[in-house]
Structures are given as structure tokens and as C-alpha cells.
Design a protein around this motif. Structure first.
Motif, mmCIF file in Angstrom:
data_model
loop_
_atom_site.group_PDB
_atom_site.id
_atom_site.type_symbol
_atom_site.label_atom_id
_atom_site.label_comp_id
_atom_site.label_asym_id
_atom_site.label_seq_id
_atom_site.Cartn_x
_atom_site.Cartn_y
_atom_site.Cartn_z
ATOM 1 N N LYS A 1 0.832 -1.208 0.000
ATOM 2 C CA LYS A 1 0.000 0.000 0.000
ATOM 3 C C LYS A 1 0.869 1.261 0.000
ATOM 4 N N ALA A 2 1.933 1.225 0.813
ATOM 5 C CA ALA A 2 2.806 2.403 0.926
ATOM 6 C C ALA A 2 3.519 2.685 -0.401
ATOM 7 N N VAL A 3 4.000 1.606 -1.066
ATOM 8 C CA VAL A 3 4.692 1.787 -2.352
ATOM 9 C C VAL A 3 3.721 2.349 -3.381
ATOM 10 N N ARG A 4 2.538 1.759 -3.464
ATOM 11 C CA ARG A 4 1.562 2.211 -4.465
ATOM 12 C C ARG A 4 1.123 3.649 -4.220
ATOM 13 N N LYS A 5 1.119 4.048 -2.945
ATOM 14 C CA LYS A 5 0.725 5.421 -2.626
ATOM 15 C C LYS A 5 1.795 6.426 -3.090
ATOM 16 N N GLU A 6 3.050 5.992 -3.015
ATOM 17 C CA GLU A 6 4.157 6.897 -3.349
ATOM 18 C C GLU A 6 4.280 7.120 -4.850
ATOM 19 N N ILE A 7 3.992 6.081 -5.621
ATOM 20 C CA ILE A 7 4.311 6.152 -7.047
ATOM 21 C C ILE A 7 3.124 6.609 -7.890
ATOM 22 N N GLN A 8 3.447 7.182 -9.043
ATOM 23 C CA GLN A 8 2.401 7.635 -9.945
ATOM 24 C C GLN A 8 2.868 7.416 -11.397
ATOM 25 N N PRO A 9 3.019 6.132 -11.803
ATOM 26 C CA PRO A 9 3.426 5.904 -13.192
ATOM 27 C C PRO A 9 2.335 6.390 -14.138
ATOM 28 N N MET A 10 2.755 7.072 -15.208
ATOM 29 C CA MET A 10 1.809 7.592 -16.184
ATOM 30 C C MET A 10 2.115 6.954 -17.536
ATOM 31 N N ALA A 11 1.340 7.297 -18.547
ATOM 32 C CA ALA A 11 1.533 6.701 -19.880
ATOM 33 C C ALA A 11 2.684 7.392 -20.610
ATOM 34 N N SER A 12 3.807 7.555 -19.919
ATOM 35 C CA SER A 12 4.962 8.214 -20.519
ATOM 36 C C SER A 12 5.910 7.202 -21.161
ATOM 37 N N THR A 13 5.592 5.922 -21.071
ATOM 38 C CA THR A 13 6.366 4.882 -21.741
ATOM 39 C C THR A 13 5.383 4.006 -22.516
ATOM 40 N N LEU A 14 5.929 3.081 -23.313
ATOM 41 C CA LEU A 14 5.044 2.200 -24.080
ATOM 42 C C LEU A 14 4.541 1.031 -23.232
ATOM 43 N N VAL A 15 5.061 0.918 -22.017
ATOM 44 C CA VAL A 15 4.610 -0.144 -21.121
ATOM 45 C C VAL A 15 3.516 0.419 -20.212
ATOM 46 N N ALA A 16 2.419 -0.332 -20.088
ATOM 47 C CA ALA A 16 1.243 0.168 -19.366
ATOM 48 C C ALA A 16 1.593 0.586 -17.942
ATOM 49 N N ALA A 17 1.034 1.726 -17.547
ATOM 50 C CA ALA A 17 1.317 2.272 -16.218
ATOM 51 C C ALA A 17 0.874 1.304 -15.122
ATOM 52 N N GLY A 18 -0.269 0.635 -15.340
ATOM 53 C CA GLY A 18 -0.786 -0.283 -14.324
ATOM 54 C C GLY A 18 0.173 -1.442 -14.084
ATOM 55 N N TYR A 19 0.813 -1.899 -15.154
ATOM 56 C CA TYR A 19 1.783 -2.998 -15.032
ATOM 57 C C TYR A 19 2.999 -2.532 -14.233
ATOM 58 N N ARG A 20 3.483 -1.324 -14.534
ATOM 59 C CA ARG A 20 4.654 -0.799 -13.814
ATOM 60 C C ARG A 20 4.335 -0.641 -12.333
ATOM 61 N N ARG A 21 3.094 -0.247 -12.048
ATOM 62 C CA ARG A 21 2.662 -0.105 -10.654
ATOM 63 C C ARG A 21 2.726 -1.451 -9.931
ATOM 64 N N ARG A 22 2.207 -2.491 -10.596
ATOM 65 C CA ARG A 22 2.207 -3.824 -9.980
ATOM 66 C C ARG A 22 3.636 -4.345 -9.817
ATOM 67 N N VAL A 23 4.476 -4.085 -10.837
ATOM 68 C CA VAL A 23 5.862 -4.553 -10.750
ATOM 69 C C VAL A 23 6.587 -3.859 -9.600
ATOM 70 N N ALA A 24 6.350 -2.552 -9.447
ATOM 71 C CA ALA A 24 7.026 -1.800 -8.381
ATOM 72 C C ALA A 24 6.716 -2.415 -7.019
ATOM 73 N N ALA A 25 5.435 -2.687 -6.779
ATOM 74 C CA ALA A 25 5.048 -3.278 -5.497
ATOM 75 C C ALA A 25 5.650 -4.676 -5.359
ATOM 76 N N GLY A 26 5.658 -5.423 -6.469
ATOM 77 C CA GLY A 26 6.217 -6.773 -6.438
ATOM 78 C C GLY A 26 7.704 -6.776 -6.171
#
Lengths: 325, 178
Positions: A286-311
Motif C-alpha cells: 500500500k505504501a509503495v503504491r501510494k508513493e508512485i504515480q506511473p503515467m503513460a509516458s512509456t510504451l509499457v502500461a502504467a498499471g503494469y509498472r505499478r504492480r511490478v514496483a510493489a512486487g
């Protein structure tokens, strides 16, 4: 790519000369050039004069003290990876440096350049004609953020690999500038703004990094990227952890490639003194997801980057906790 | 002594005399400050073996050696390598004879379309000078920044292994085992 803009290169011999040569809005400091030169070619960064600081003795060298490690801003990433002291006493830094770009970049790219690199975005790091056909973007010559068109700010993403490692280690930066020298924590160098992500005054030059060597801590860094051999992080997490018995006595988590700044995950204080059980990991997630805000600034989906970050955060905490047993 | 060249008229490319050793020969050339090493080599010295690929440091096709270490010529200003020894693919063959790396790329089919080959050979040359007997992992690591769009990586790695005698050693080991 188009021909380079007209510019001159100056080679000062001391830091004082370099700072004196700097003119706001006209000059840029040049070291390895692996970030700056392609940006100049693409006309997304501009300079009339480049101040080549790669020859400055004050920016060189890695010095190990009892309590800390001083790393010159002009130290190349290859030297950082290969330095025996760094590998033994701050292996996290050696690993993070080894994951930057490709081996040829690391031969000339520097610590300072990596830390102070420009933010990146799919709509920004493109050739001039590409950007012309897309009516430019807020960060360069346009007025709209292509990632978030209704936004008032730019969401270009900070993509340095050393910054999260330095944040996790609690490092500080020595900066010289027209107003004198000062020391600041790494986190204080960055702002949450894709266009002005560096809180530096014109003419400020990073001299060195001071990395405290704290006993009992272990640390590691992992990143997600498309090309495993050479690429910017789509999500990067550095974790520093201290274990006491079966509990976690200290924890710092830092991220990159997920915001316009490299950030320390906040709200981890409540996790200190706990065992890394499922409740712990749920709170960390929860803390990691709260800190980060990946946007569509890359060709890789932001939602995936969010999940990877927490993982990645969970994976690193589990690995470091087990290794510290 | 601080160089203040070009602080006057910004509309003109300032030029300076660049003293540089290219493929073993010292030379002096008038070079504009904004000229990249790649453009200097290709357009001023006509050493067109060094290729312009992505032109942004992503593909390694422009790799040359600067003082024996690989460098991306598209990300390097010519004046930044003043006084250095620059080696390009043209330095590999001597008196019409291919270098061991070139011979190996030829024999092991390391080149397909050939566009990435000069960069691959120079990156491999940089590796072999530091580490004459690299493992396969070390070869892959050293060539990590070099892109082959024909995707002939297996043959390229085999070529570098052949050039440093690794394959011969492997054959000898097989014979020893037999």
C-alpha cells in the motif's frame, strides 16, 4: 537526427572556473554526454556553450572513510561498478551502476550525469520531426502534456538508476554554485515536476556524493526494463533493510522510473519492529503504491509498472530479510 | 588557462585545431566545436566504416576505440577526444590481411547485413584487449549495447569466441576427453 545546434565547448580547469563560465539559460555542464548529446541532437535540450567538466580533478576519485564513502561526481559508472571498496562496502551502488545502460555508456557516463539526467517521456525523447507531427508537448515547445492533456504540469519520468540506491543509503550531495558550497540530502535535489525536476540554481554543479556506511544494513536494487542488456528503468526499486532477530529494525524503500522524481517511500515507520508477514507486506504494498504515480509516458502500461514496483519491493524485502538471518 | 572560444558571435561554428591520433597516425584538423566524433570520422576523414545507426547511443553501430576503450562516436564531441588515440574498424586489417576478429566474423558468419559489424568488432576488440579469454557471459555483457537487427547474435558470439581461441580450447578439451 538533425545536425547539432551551433555551440562552443569550454574546458575549465577548476570547479571555480567552471562555475564562473556558466551563464543561466545559455550554458550546460557536459561530462560523459550520453544523456545530453542525444538530447541536443533532438533539439529537446538547448545550449549555446557546453562547459566540459570531465577533466576537473575535484570531481574525481572514490575515497573511503571510517563512516562514509565520498564519490566524485565525475567518477564513471564503470569505475563505480569495478571499484573494490564500493563493491565491498556499498555493493548496492555497484549493482545499481552496473544496471545503467550498456557497457559502452558506462565507460564514459558519470555519477553526476546519471543523477542529474533529464526526465524522459515517450512524447519528448523523439526527433524534431516526430514531435512536429505530434504538435510538440509541454516540456518542449508545446503547451499540452500529451500524457495527461488536462494536466497543468508535465509528467515526464525520472529514470536514473543511482538515485534510488543513494536515497536508500541515506546519501548526501555536495554542491558548488555561484553562491557557495552546500551539502544537501539527495531527496532535496528533486521536485515532483517533469519540466523542473532538479532543485538546483543556475550554475550549481554537483561535486561529490557522500554515502554513509551504516553497520548492520543490507541493501539491493532491481529494475524492470524492456531490453535486459541496455535500457532505462520502467520501474526501479532500491531497498535498504536492517534485521534484528526475526524483526525488521530498519527499512528504507526508494523508487525510480515511476514519478518525475526519485522518491523515498514514506509511511514505513509503522512497519519497523514487525516481522515481514502477510500484514507487513500488505502495508508495504500500500505504501509503495501510494508513493508512485506511473503515467503513460512509456510504451509499457502504467498499471503494469505499478504492480511490478510493489512486487519488486516485496521480493527485495523478502530476499534481504532472508539473507540477513 | 580557460578557453573562451566562441563566446562572441554565436551564429558561427567556432573551429579549433584538433590534434588527434586516428588509427595510429597523428593528425591535425580544423574541427567545429559542435562536430561529433562520428561526423568527423565519416565526413572529414572519409572513414565510413564506422556506421551511423540510431544516432542516439542506443545501437552501438558507431562504436570506436578511444585510448583502447569502446566509445559511442555519436555521443562524443570530436574536441572531447583531443590528444587521444581513436581506432576505427579501418585499423583492424593490416597490409590487406584481416584481423583475427574480422577473420572469425567472416568464417563464423558473424556478419549478415553487416551494418552492425564494425561496432560489434570494435566492442569485441575493446573486450579482448582487457580480457583476452572472456567467457561467453562476458562476451554477451561486453556486446550488450550493440544491436543486430538481423538478430544474428549467436553467430556473433561464436565469432568472438573463435577470435580469442576459446572455441579452439573447447575443441581441444573435447579431444582430451575423447
Amino acid at each position: 537526427m538533425q545536425a547539432l545546434q551551433t555551440l562552443s565547448i569550454q574546458k575549465p580547469e577548476t570547479v571555480a572556473q567552471a562555475i564562473a563560465l556558466h551563464r543561466a539559460g545559455e550554458s550546460r555542464y557536459l561530462a560523459g554526454g550520453t544523456d545530453l548529446v542525444p538530447n541536443l541532437r533532438r533539439n529537446i535540450q538547448k545550449a549555446q556553450t557546453l562547459i566540459d567538466v570531465s577533466g576537473l580533478a575535484e570531481l574525481r576519485g572514490i575515497h573511503a572513510g571510517e563512516q562514509s564513502l565520498r564519490i566524485g561526481a565525475g567518477v564513471t559508472l564503470e569505475s563505480l561498478c569495478e571499484d573494490a571498496t564500493v563493491r565491498a562496502r556499498a555493493p548496492l551502488l555497484a549493482k545499481a551502476a552496473s544496471l545503467v545502460a550498456g557497457p559502452t555508456h558506462r565507460i564514459c557516463a558519470t555519477v553526476g550525469g546519471n543523477l542529474m539526467q533529464d526526465t524522459r517521456c515517450y512524447f519528448y525523447n523523439q526527433s524534431d520531426w516526430w514531435r512536429t507531427t505530434n504538435e510538440y508537448c509541454m516540456k518542449c515547445e508545446g503547451d499540452t502534456c500529451r500524457v495527461a492533456p488536462k494536466s497543468e504540469r508535465c509528467y515526464a519520468c525520472y529514470s536514473g538508476d543511482l538515485a534510488p540506491a543513494l536515497l536508500a543509503l541515506g546519501a548526501e550531495a555536495d554542491i558548488a554554485g555561484p553562491t557557495g558550497a552546500r551539502r544537501e540530502p539527495i531527496a532535496a535535489l528533486f521536485a515532483d515536476d517533469g519540466m523542473r525536476h532538479l532543485k538546483l540554481a543556475p550554475g550549481d554543479l554537483l561535486i561529490s556524493i557522500d554515502v554513509p556506511l551504516e553497520a548492520g544494513w543490507t541493501a539491493d536494487y532491481e529494475k524492470l526494463r524492456i531490453r535486459g542488456a541496455i535500457d532505462f528503468p520502467l520501474a526501479g526499486i532500491a531497498v535498504a533493510l536492517k534485521r534484528d532477530g526475526d524483526r525488521i529494525a530498519g527499512l528504507r524503500v526508494a523508487c525510480t522510473g515511476l514519478n518525475s522524481y526519485p522518491g523515498l517511500v514514506s509511511g514505513l515507520d509503522a512497519l519497523i519492529g514487525q516481522k515481514p508477514d502477510e500484514a507487513f507486506h500488505a502495508a508495504l504494498d500500500k505504501a509503495v503504491r501510494k508513493e508512485i504515480q506511473p503515467m503513460a509516458s512509456t510504451l509499457v502500461a502504467a498499471g503494469y509498472r505499478r504492480r511490478v514496483a510493489a512486487g519488486l519491493a516485496r521480493r527485495l524485502v523478502e530476499r534481504l530479510y532472508a539473507a540477513a538471518a | 588557462m580557460v578557453s573562451r572560444k566562441g563566446s562572441g558571435d554565436m551564429n558561427q561554428n567556432t573551429k579549433r585545431i584538433l590534434r588527434i591520433q586516428v588509427n595510429g597516425r597523428w593528425r591535425e584538423d580544423a574541427v567545429a566545436d559542435n562536430q561529433l566524433l562520428l561526423d568527423y570520422l565519416r565526413e572529414q576523414l572519409y572513414l565510413t566504416g564506422t556506421k551511423r545507426g540510431c544516432d542516439g547511443g542506443e545501437c552501438g553501430a558507431c562504436t570506436v576505440l578511444v585510448d583502447g576503450r569502446p566509445r559511442l562516436a555519436c555521443c562524443t564531441f570530436a574536441v572531447a577526444v583531443e590528444g587521444c588515440h581513436v581506432e576505427t574498424i579501418e585499423s583492424q586489417s593490416q597490409d590487406g590481411r584481416l584481423s583475427p576478429l574480422q577473420q572469425a566474423f567472416h568464417e563464423k558468419l558473424g556478419a549478415q547485413c553487416g551494418f552492425c559489424t564494425p561496432g560489434m568488432v570494435m566492442a569485441a576488440e575493446g573486450l579482448l584487449r582487457r580480457n583476452p579469454h572472456p567467457t561467453e557471459a562476458e562476451i554477451r555483457e561486453a556486446l550488450g549495447g550493440n544491436l543486430c537487427r538481423c538478430t544474428g547474435y549467436v553467430k556473433i558470439v561464436e565469432s568472438v569466441q573463435a577470435a580469442c581461441g576459446a572455441e579452439k580450447n573447447a575443441d581441444e578439451k573435447m579431444e582430451e576427453r575423447a
